[in-house]
Design an enzyme around this catalytic site. Structure first.
Site, PDB file in Angstrom:
ATOM      1  N   ASN A  61     -25.230 -69.345 -33.580  1.00  0.00           N
ATOM      2  CA  ASN A  61     -25.027 -68.646 -32.315  1.00  0.00           C
ATOM      3  C   ASN A  61     -24.453 -69.644 -31.320  1.00  0.00           C
ATOM      4  O   ASN A  61     -25.026 -70.704 -31.125  1.00  0.00           O
ATOM      5  CB  ASN A  61     -26.355 -68.079 -31.804  1.00  0.00           C
ATOM      6  CG  ASN A  61     -26.138 -67.077 -30.703  1.00  0.00           C
ATOM      7  OD1 ASN A  61     -25.479 -67.365 -29.713  1.00  0.00           O
ATOM      8  ND2 ASN A  61     -26.694 -65.892 -30.868  1.00  0.00           N
ATOM      9  N   MET A  62     -23.310 -69.301 -30.741  1.00  0.00           N
ATOM     10  CA  MET A  62     -22.604 -70.257 -29.884  1.00  0.00           C
ATOM     11  C   MET A  62     -22.913 -70.054 -28.404  1.00  0.00           C
ATOM     12  O   MET A  62     -22.287 -70.690 -27.563  1.00  0.00           O
ATOM     13  CB  MET A  62     -21.095 -70.107 -30.090  1.00  0.00           C
ATOM     14  CG  MET A  62     -20.650 -70.270 -31.517  1.00  0.00           C
ATOM     15  SD  MET A  62     -19.948 -71.877 -31.822  1.00  0.00           S
ATOM     16  CE  MET A  62     -19.701 -71.836 -33.584  1.00  0.00           C
TER      17      MET A  62
ATOM     18  N   LYS B  63     -22.611 -55.361 -38.915  1.00  0.00           N
ATOM     19  CA  LYS B  63     -23.057 -56.715 -39.305  1.00  0.00           C
ATOM     20  C   LYS B  63     -23.493 -56.727 -40.760  1.00  0.00           C
ATOM     21  O   LYS B  63     -24.244 -55.872 -41.203  1.00  0.00           O
ATOM     22  CB  LYS B  63     -24.200 -57.183 -38.389  1.00  0.00           C
ATOM     23  CG  LYS B  63     -24.617 -58.618 -38.688  1.00  0.00           C
ATOM     24  CD  LYS B  63     -25.450 -59.218 -37.575  1.00  0.00           C
ATOM     25  CE  LYS B  63     -25.922 -60.633 -37.913  1.00  0.00           C
ATOM     26  NZ  LYS B  63     -24.828 -61.574 -38.096  1.00  0.00           N
TER      27      LYS B  63
ATOM     28  N   GLY C 246     -28.417 -64.940 -38.531  1.00  0.00           N
ATOM     29  CA  GLY C 246     -28.534 -66.396 -38.596  1.00  0.00           C
ATOM     30  C   GLY C 246     -29.306 -66.934 -37.395  1.00  0.00           C
ATOM     31  O   GLY C 246     -30.051 -67.906 -37.504  1.00  0.00           O
TER      32      GLY C 246
ATOM     33  N   HIS D 277     -28.441 -55.781 -33.920  1.00  0.00           N
ATOM     34  CA  HIS D 277     -26.990 -55.987 -33.945  1.00  0.00           C
ATOM     35  C   HIS D 277     -26.292 -54.675 -34.275  1.00  0.00           C
ATOM     36  O   HIS D 277     -26.914 -53.724 -34.757  1.00  0.00           O
ATOM     37  CB  HIS D 277     -26.590 -57.048 -34.975  1.00  0.00           C
ATOM     38  CG  HIS D 277     -26.869 -58.457 -34.515  1.00  0.00           C
ATOM     39  ND1 HIS D 277     -28.090 -59.058 -34.680  1.00  0.00           N
ATOM     40  CD2 HIS D 277     -26.074 -59.372 -33.892  1.00  0.00           C
ATOM     41  CE1 HIS D 277     -28.044 -60.281 -34.173  1.00  0.00           C
ATOM     42  NE2 HIS D 277     -26.827 -60.498 -33.687  1.00  0.00           N
ATOM     43  N   HIS D 278     -24.958 -54.693 -34.086  1.00  0.00           N
ATOM     44  CA  HIS D 278     -24.094 -53.547 -34.375  1.00  0.00           C
ATOM     45  C   HIS D 278     -24.157 -53.138 -35.858  1.00  0.00           C
ATOM     46  O   HIS D 278     -24.543 -53.935 -36.714  1.00  0.00           O
ATOM     47  CB  HIS D 278     -22.654 -53.885 -33.987  1.00  0.00           C
ATOM     48  CG  HIS D 278     -22.187 -55.192 -34.563  1.00  0.00           C
ATOM     49  ND1 HIS D 278     -21.609 -55.284 -35.798  1.00  0.00           N
ATOM     50  CD2 HIS D 278     -22.257 -56.471 -34.080  1.00  0.00           C
ATOM     51  CE1 HIS D 278     -21.316 -56.555 -36.055  1.00  0.00           C
ATOM     52  NE2 HIS D 278     -21.703 -57.298 -35.021  1.00  0.00           N
TER      53      HIS D 278
ATOM     54  N   GLY E 262     -18.550 -70.640 -37.120  1.00  0.00           N
ATOM     55  CA  GLY E 262     -19.479 -69.677 -36.527  1.00  0.00           C
ATOM     56  C   GLY E 262     -19.999 -68.685 -37.540  1.00  0.00           C
ATOM     57  O   GLY E 262     -20.921 -67.921 -37.242  1.00  0.00           O
TER      58      GLY E 262
ATOM     59  N   THR F  42     -21.976 -66.750 -40.244  1.00  0.00           N
ATOM     60  CA  THR F  42     -23.404 -66.776 -40.569  1.00  0.00           C
ATOM     61  C   THR F  42     -23.613 -66.294 -42.004  1.00  0.00           C
ATOM     62  O   THR F  42     -22.681 -65.841 -42.657  1.00  0.00           O
ATOM     63  CB  THR F  42     -24.224 -65.901 -39.601  1.00  0.00           C
ATOM     64  OG1 THR F  42     -23.779 -64.545 -39.729  1.00  0.00           O
ATOM     65  CG2 THR F  42     -24.068 -66.358 -38.174  1.00  0.00           C
TER      66      THR F  42
HETATM   67  P1  NAD Z   1     -15.135 -59.449 -38.659  1.00  0.00           P
HETATM   68  O1  NAD Z   1     -15.387 -58.809 -39.984  1.00  0.00           O
HETATM   69  O2  NAD Z   1     -14.692 -58.605 -37.521  1.00  0.00           O
HETATM   70  O3  NAD Z   1     -14.044 -60.623 -38.828  1.00  0.00           O
HETATM   71  C1  NAD Z   1     -14.001 -61.491 -39.934  1.00  0.00           C
HETATM   72  C2  NAD Z   1     -12.534 -61.742 -40.246  1.00  0.00           C
HETATM   73  O4  NAD Z   1     -12.450 -62.734 -41.278  1.00  0.00           O
HETATM   74  C3  NAD Z   1     -11.823 -60.481 -40.770  1.00  0.00           C
HETATM   75  O5  NAD Z   1     -10.656 -60.233 -40.007  1.00  0.00           O
HETATM   76  C4  NAD Z   1     -11.506 -60.832 -42.207  1.00  0.00           C
HETATM   77  O6  NAD Z   1     -10.303 -60.243 -42.687  1.00  0.00           O
HETATM   78  C5  NAD Z   1     -11.393 -62.359 -42.116  1.00  0.00           C
HETATM   79  N1  NAD Z   1     -11.505 -62.980 -43.437  1.00  0.00           N
HETATM   80  C6  NAD Z   1     -12.335 -62.647 -44.456  1.00  0.00           C
HETATM   81  N2  NAD Z   1     -12.050 -63.392 -45.538  1.00  0.00           N
HETATM   82  C7  NAD Z   1     -11.025 -64.208 -45.206  1.00  0.00           C
HETATM   83  C8  NAD Z   1     -10.280 -65.194 -45.905  1.00  0.00           C
HETATM   84  N3  NAD Z   1     -10.528 -65.490 -47.186  1.00  0.00           N
HETATM   85  N4  NAD Z   1      -9.280 -65.836 -45.253  1.00  0.00           N
HETATM   86  C9  NAD Z   1      -9.012 -65.559 -43.943  1.00  0.00           C
HETATM   87  N5  NAD Z   1      -9.667 -64.606 -43.229  1.00  0.00           N
HETATM   88  C10 NAD Z   1     -10.676 -63.953 -43.853  1.00  0.00           C
HETATM   89  O7  NAD Z   1     -16.492 -60.234 -38.311  1.00  0.00           O
HETATM   90  P2  NAD Z   1     -16.927 -60.896 -36.925  1.00  0.00           P
HETATM   91  O8  NAD Z   1     -17.772 -59.952 -36.156  1.00  0.00           O
HETATM   92  O9  NAD Z   1     -15.737 -61.521 -36.262  1.00  0.00           O
HETATM   93  O10 NAD Z   1     -17.911 -62.031 -37.463  1.00  0.00           O
HETATM   94  C11 NAD Z   1     -17.481 -63.012 -38.374  1.00  0.00           C
HETATM   95  C12 NAD Z   1     -18.642 -63.947 -38.699  1.00  0.00           C
HETATM   96  O11 NAD Z   1     -19.059 -64.609 -37.504  1.00  0.00           O
HETATM   97  C13 NAD Z   1     -19.897 -63.245 -39.230  1.00  0.00           C
HETATM   98  O12 NAD Z   1     -20.525 -64.098 -40.173  1.00  0.00           O
HETATM   99  C14 NAD Z   1     -20.771 -63.100 -37.997  1.00  0.00           C
HETATM  100  O13 NAD Z   1     -22.149 -62.992 -38.288  1.00  0.00           O
HETATM  101  C15 NAD Z   1     -20.449 -64.402 -37.302  1.00  0.00           C
HETATM  102  N6  NAD Z   1     -20.700 -64.435 -35.864  1.00  0.00           N
HETATM  103  C16 NAD Z   1     -21.193 -65.605 -35.377  1.00  0.00           C
HETATM  104  C17 NAD Z   1     -21.381 -65.748 -34.023  1.00  0.00           C
HETATM  105  C18 NAD Z   1     -21.840 -67.096 -33.501  1.00  0.00           C
HETATM  106  O14 NAD Z   1     -22.053 -67.243 -32.285  1.00  0.00           O
HETATM  107  N7  NAD Z   1     -21.964 -68.104 -34.373  1.00  0.00           N
HETATM  108  C19 NAD Z   1     -21.093 -64.691 -33.148  1.00  0.00           C
HETATM  109  C20 NAD Z   1     -20.588 -63.506 -33.669  1.00  0.00           C
HETATM  110  C21 NAD Z   1     -20.374 -63.400 -35.041  1.00  0.00           C
END
Ligand code: NAD
Length: 270
Positions: A122-123, A157, A163, A153-154, A96, A98
């Site tokens: 986006n899921m 981000k 994405g 977005h918040h 997921g 981006t």
């Molecule tokens: P976040 O920063 O709250 O969480 C990301 C987590 O990944 C953190 O806890 C961080 O410590 C961890 N992380 C970073 N590097 C790491 C590593 N090397 N090994 C293990 N863990 C690691 O962010 P979030 O809001 O949860 O979003 C994460 C990603 O998902 C972003 O790219 C966001 O844009 C994307 N996102 C996608 C969707 C979707 O529907 N596809 C929805 C929401 C967010």
């Protein structure tokens, strides 16, 4: 038998919600909760972190048990690192994260020759319906309608535009013959900032705790048509990721997206 799931980015905003919903879903057993090695949550019980009480599952920096599927919401660099491990261990992976670069997206295609990989910016069901519709609307309205995409977005981000906004633009380009690499105008400023025909305006707002909003406006002289989606909570993405994970288990290697899961994509995986 419940599907053995590994969550990468387990202590993040998305990872925690996926953890809660997976624990309430009989289809899954959370077998591994992965975080970066320097995360303060290392060694903490994942159940306690997400407010469900002790699960006897410590947060760790990798997996040591046999997994049936991984869900990753981290950073592009972390995603690529864990993709290599997933490929080595033949574990299907739902991504997921981006903001992946073109070369990182190519890396997904290479891994997908060996394992099933699902990547979706986006899921949510609603946004994937938008992906399905936006090209049709753009093609039906034609060249005289100016297209402007706005996303909100918040404040936390990292990547911009989202994405999802980029995927919406890609789908418009594919349906209307525009060149995605040369038709985006990111914001406008200055004296010579008048609209160029055929361009797609792209605007990213970052404010407060907004989960995610996308609007595609098609305007001509006299009218505007808008397609709009507002996410009320992260659970729509977390639920989508779990649906994707359940769907991906047992699939052939290939690069899939959410439209495959939702039965809205006729083309095979790449
Ligand atoms: P976040 O920063 O709250 O969480 C990301 C987590 O990944 C953190 O806890 C961080 O410590 C961890 N992380 C970073 N590097 C790491 C590593 N090397 N090994 C293990 N863990 C690691 O962010 P979030 O809001 O949860 O979003 C994460 C990603 O998902 C972003 O790219 C966001 O844009 C994307 N996102 C996608 C969707 C979707 O529907 N596809 C929805 C929401 C967010």
């Amino acid at each position: 038998m419940a599907i053995k799931l590994g969550i990468i980015g387990a202590a993040g905003r998305m990872g925690r919600r996926i953890g809660v919903l997976a624990c309430q879903d009989e289809r899954f057993t959370v077998a591994c909760a992965i975080e970066r090695p320097d995360h303060p949550g290392q060694g903490v019980d994942f159940g306690e972190l997400i407010g469900l009480g002790k699960l006897d599952l410590s947060i760790s920096s990798t997996w040591s048990t046999r997994l049936e599927v991984l869900i990753d919401f981290t950073t592009p660099e972390a995603t690529i690192k864990f993709l290599s491990s997933a490929q080595k261990d033949s574990v299907p992976m739902v991504i997921g994260t981006t903001g992946l670069s073109a070369s990182q997206l190519d890396r997904l295609k290479i891994a997908a020759k060996d394992i099933p990989v699902l990547h979706a910016a986006n899921m949510s069901l609603g946004v994937n319906l938008l992906f399905h519709l936006v090209g049709q609307v753009a093609a039906a309205l034609g060249d005289d309608y100016d297209i402007e995409i706005t996303e909100t977005h918040h404040r936390f981000k990292k990547d911009a535009p989202s994405g999802t906004a980029l995927e919406l633009a890609r789908r418009i380009c594919a349906a209307t013959g525009r060149d995605f690499n040369n038709c985006l105008t990111h914001g406008r400023e200055g004296r010579e900032a008048d609209r160029q025909p055929g361009t797609i305006g792209m605007h990213a707002r970052r404010q407060g705790d907004v989960v995610g909003e996308h609007t595609i406006a098609f305007s001509t002289l006299g009218e505007t048509v808008e397609l709009s989606h507002k996410a009320h909570s992260r659970d729509i993405f977390a639920r989508g990721a779990l649906e994707a994970a359940a769907w991906l288990v047992g699939k052939n290697p290939g690069l899939y997206n959410m439209l495959h899961v939702l039965g809205m994509q006729n083309t095979p995986p790449t």
